[in-house]
Every structure is written in C-alpha cells, then in structure tokens.
Design an enzyme around this catalytic site. Structure first.
Site, PDB file in Angstrom:
ATOM      1  N   ILE A  23       1.302  43.576  18.731  1.00 52.22           N
ATOM      2  CA  ILE A  23       0.162  44.493  18.706  1.00 52.22           C
ATOM      3  C   ILE A  23      -0.651  44.381  19.989  1.00 52.22           C
ATOM      4  O   ILE A  23      -1.054  45.394  20.579  1.00 52.22           O
ATOM      5  CB  ILE A  23      -0.725  44.207  17.478  1.00 52.22           C
ATOM      6  CG1 ILE A  23       0.007  44.601  16.194  1.00 52.22           C
ATOM      7  CG2 ILE A  23      -2.059  44.951  17.583  1.00 52.22           C
ATOM      8  CD1 ILE A  23      -0.701  44.184  14.919  1.00 52.22           C
ATOM      9  N   ASN A  96      -7.360  39.578  19.452  1.00 52.48           N
ATOM     10  CA  ASN A  96      -6.221  39.890  18.602  1.00 52.48           C
ATOM     11  C   ASN A  96      -5.373  38.681  18.226  1.00 52.48           C
ATOM     12  O   ASN A  96      -4.550  38.764  17.328  1.00 52.48           O
ATOM     13  CB  ASN A  96      -5.360  40.936  19.337  1.00 52.48           C
ATOM     14  CG  ASN A  96      -4.049  41.215  18.663  1.00 52.48           C
ATOM     15  OD1 ASN A  96      -4.003  41.835  17.610  1.00 52.48           O
ATOM     16  ND2 ASN A  96      -2.961  40.744  19.261  1.00 52.48           N
ATOM     17  N   SER A 148      -7.305  42.461   9.113  1.00 51.99           N
ATOM     18  CA  SER A 148      -6.042  42.776   8.436  1.00 51.99           C
ATOM     19  C   SER A 148      -6.335  43.450   7.110  1.00 51.99           C
ATOM     20  O   SER A 148      -7.402  43.240   6.511  1.00 51.99           O
ATOM     21  CB  SER A 148      -5.239  41.498   8.172  1.00 51.99           C
ATOM     22  OG  SER A 148      -4.105  41.753   7.367  1.00 51.99           O
ATOM     23  N   TYR A 163      -4.648  32.800   5.420  1.00 53.71           N
ATOM     24  CA  TYR A 163      -4.664  34.013   6.231  1.00 53.71           C
ATOM     25  C   TYR A 163      -5.615  35.047   5.644  1.00 53.71           C
ATOM     26  O   TYR A 163      -6.455  35.623   6.354  1.00 53.71           O
ATOM     27  CB  TYR A 163      -3.256  34.590   6.323  1.00 53.71           C
ATOM     28  CG  TYR A 163      -3.137  35.818   7.188  1.00 53.71           C
ATOM     29  CD1 TYR A 163      -3.003  35.704   8.568  1.00 53.71           C
ATOM     30  CD2 TYR A 163      -3.146  37.099   6.635  1.00 53.71           C
ATOM     31  CE1 TYR A 163      -2.883  36.823   9.378  1.00 53.71           C
ATOM     32  CE2 TYR A 163      -3.030  38.223   7.427  1.00 53.71           C
ATOM     33  CZ  TYR A 163      -2.900  38.084   8.800  1.00 53.71           C
ATOM     34  OH  TYR A 163      -2.789  39.211   9.592  1.00 53.71           O
ATOM     35  N   LYS A 167      -9.061  36.427   7.545  1.00 51.34           N
ATOM     36  CA  LYS A 167      -9.230  37.816   7.957  1.00 51.34           C
ATOM     37  C   LYS A 167     -10.431  38.473   7.270  1.00 51.34           C
ATOM     38  O   LYS A 167     -11.107  39.325   7.866  1.00 51.34           O
ATOM     39  CB  LYS A 167      -7.947  38.604   7.686  1.00 51.34           C
ATOM     40  CG  LYS A 167      -6.774  38.186   8.570  1.00 51.34           C
ATOM     41  CD  LYS A 167      -7.103  38.337  10.055  1.00 51.34           C
ATOM     42  CE  LYS A 167      -5.897  38.076  10.942  1.00 51.34           C
ATOM     43  NZ  LYS A 167      -6.187  38.294  12.386  1.00 51.34           N
ATOM     44  N   ILE A 196       2.967  45.691   9.946  1.00 53.12           N
ATOM     45  CA  ILE A 196       3.361  46.305  11.212  1.00 53.12           C
ATOM     46  C   ILE A 196       4.686  45.707  11.667  1.00 53.12           C
ATOM     47  O   ILE A 196       4.852  44.479  11.699  1.00 53.12           O
ATOM     48  CB  ILE A 196       2.291  46.080  12.295  1.00 53.12           C
ATOM     49  CG1 ILE A 196       0.939  46.633  11.833  1.00 53.12           C
ATOM     50  CG2 ILE A 196       2.732  46.729  13.611  1.00 53.12           C
ATOM     51  CD1 ILE A 196       0.897  48.128  11.610  1.00 53.12           C
ATOM     52  N   THR A 198       6.382  44.492  14.136  1.00 50.13           N
ATOM     53  CA  THR A 198       6.477  43.887  15.460  1.00 50.13           C
ATOM     54  C   THR A 198       7.819  43.174  15.597  1.00 50.13           C
ATOM     55  O   THR A 198       8.525  42.923  14.612  1.00 50.13           O
ATOM     56  CB  THR A 198       5.350  42.873  15.685  1.00 50.13           C
ATOM     57  OG1 THR A 198       5.495  41.788  14.752  1.00 50.13           O
ATOM     58  CG2 THR A 198       3.991  43.522  15.507  1.00 50.13           C
TER      59      THR A 198
END
Length: 258
Positions: A23, A96, A148, A163, A167, A196, A198
C-alpha cells in the site's frame, strides 16, 4: 482551474512510512504522479532505495529513501529533519507502517502483543507527532494514518486481537489529534482498508488459504487492489480537502456493512 488541476500536489513535499512495498509504495507513487516530491521511509532500506528509484524514473519527481524504525523516537525525529532538509519542507505524510500477528489470544505472548502495539500504534503516534510539530510551526499540513476495517469489525476466521485493538486506537488517536490541531492548520485523517491484495498477502502461506473465505464474505466478491487506495490519499494530501479532518475513510468493498 478545474477540479483535476486543483487536486494536483505540485510543489508539495511528503513522506510515506512502510513505503517500500504494498500500500505504501502505491500511495507514494500516486503522490509523485500528482506532482509531489516524496521520501520512502522503511526499515528495509534496500527495498526503499529500489522503490525510490522506480518512482523517480516513472514520474520525474525527487524521491529519496530513508531507513527508519518508526518505533524509535530519535530515528523518527531524525527522519523528519532529513525530509525537510533534502526535500525542502514537509506538507503531508502517510503513516502506513504496520504488522499483523495472527495468534489466538490465550496463546499470544506478551512480546507478540507489544510488538504489534509498538509498531501499529506507538509508531503512528511518533510519526504523527514529529510531522505535526513541524507542520504546526510551518503553516500547517495534512497527516494520513493507515487504520483498518479491523478497527470496526472482528475479523474471522483468523485470530488477531492485537491488530484489531491497535487499529481501533489509531482511529481514536487520529480524531484526537485532529481536534487538538484543527485551528492550527494541521489536518489528521485515517483510511481503513479492507482486505487488500498486496504481494505480501497474496504470497503468505498463512493467509492464502483464507482468501477464498474472505471473498465469499465480501459483497464485491473480491479483495481490493492497492491502487484503489490511491485517490483518497491524494485527495487528503492536497488542498481540496481543507474541510476534511478527524475522518476515517473505510475502503473495504462494503465488507463492514453487515
């Protein structure tokens, strides 16, 4: 001047943490394509240098690489000073850098918990404050934090309590700083991406088996692409978003709508 011209970032200077890949690489490329000079900030200096060269060659903008551990206050402060010195200022940043550790809560070690919180929350705080101090003293600016959709929902089937908590805290930190700095010219917003695709996600032995389930649960039936986050970040970095602060933008293909 039309809206497209107004959204350009000509003359602006910024940095992206976690900018070497994924990202961060996409948004850094978009910022440069819109006319900004950019610093690629990452702990992986070799990859950051590679990304900086690629973006510079593609866009013709000045793009530098800076090795930084975003959990180290001294390194973060030095990074901001280097950005200002080498690029000639700092108008915006995209904070980020982040990690996720999937582990059941009762099995997660305290060291694992602290690692996630330290990078995802403390690292955002340190970069926000270092950039914010410069912006407060030099006419303002725009800060973009990566939160997120996991700040809004509890993901399944993977266990990731650290996580999710980190976030959610990023969003509240974003709102708090936005209110504190609103009348002083510094805007602070966050983006909350969904799943996403990635390179890291698509090649992770742990996550690849989950992708089919995620896609089945998604109203759009697919993961997002890093490029689908570029426009909102360019908007937030520029002068057409001067009334936008304290906001969190969920870009998740409607995943959190049910």
């Amino acid at each position: 001047m039309g809206i497209i011209e107004k959204m350009r970032l000509d003359g602006k200077k910024g940095f992206v943490t976690g900018g070497a890949r994924g990202i961060g690489k996409c948004t850094a490329t978009a910022f440069a394509e819109a006319g900004a000079d950019i610093a690629i900030v990452d702990i992986d200096f070799e990859e950051a240098q590679k990304t900086a060269r690629e973006i510079a060659e593609k866009t013709g903008r000045k793009v530098i690489a800076i090795k930084t551990d975003c959990t180290d206050k001294d390194q973060v402060d030095a990074m901001v000073k280097q950005v200002v010195a080498e690029l000639g200022g700092l108008n915006f940043c995209h904070n980020n850098a982040g990690i996720c550790i999937n582990a059941p809560a009762e099995e997660m070690t305290y060291e694992q918990w602290n690692k996630v919180i330290n990078i995802n929350l403390n690292g955002i705080f340190l970069t926000d404050i270092a950039a914010g101090k410069y912006m407060l003293e030099n006419g303002g600016g725009s800060i973009i934090n990566t939160a997120s959709m996991s700040a809004h929902i509890v993901n399944v089937p993977q266990p990731q309590c650290a996580y999710n908590a980190s976030k959610a805290a990023v969003i509240q930190l974003t709102k708090s700083l936005a209110v504190e700095w609103a009348k002083r010219g510094v805007r602070v917003n966050s983006i909350s991406p969904g799943y996403i695709g990635t390179e890291l996600t698509l090649n992770s032995p742990t996550l690849v088996p989950l992708i089919e389930k995620w896609n089945h649960m998604s109203p759009l039936g697919r993961m997002g692409k890093p490029e689908e986050l570029e426009a909102i970040c360019v908007y937030l970095a520029g002068d057409t978003s001067t009334f936008t602060t304290g906001s969190d933008f969920i870009i998740d293909g409607a995943f959190t709508c049910f």
